[in-house]
Enzyme design. Sequence first.
Site: not given
Ligand code: AMP
Length: 113
Positions: A31, A86, A93, A95, A99-101
Amino acid sequence: MSGKTIFGQIINQEIPCDEVYSDKHCIAFRDIQPQAPVHILIIPRKEIDSLRSVELEDQNLLGHLLLVAASIAKSEGLDDWRTVINTGEKAGQTVFHLHIHIIGGRNLNWPPG
Ligand code: AMP
């Protein structure tokens, strides 16, 4: 052709990422704004906007993503970690590509904010 989201662009190799794992179904990378010493995202290559949109045909893919998550967490040296998905803006959320964190390397509080 550009992916719809920033993660689509990572899959299409239009923007770089700090990759830790890749196979024909998914990519995992660190991340960009880590919330813990280990903070890795696993994304399917298939364009799925969120867990809301998954279908029965995604069953194997979803299982694969969790197996990869566990394997990566262990390979990062974690015994304890959190896996987070999320779903929707009100759940955090940002993005809209599933995705799985994987978050670990420090004590994690519960309930989350
Ligand atoms: P969410 O809030 O669950 O949609 O998580 C999106 C995650 O993507 C956040 O933790 C961001 O920090 C991460 N993120 C956004 N852009 C990038 C990127 N270019 N490379 C790596 N992580 C990213």
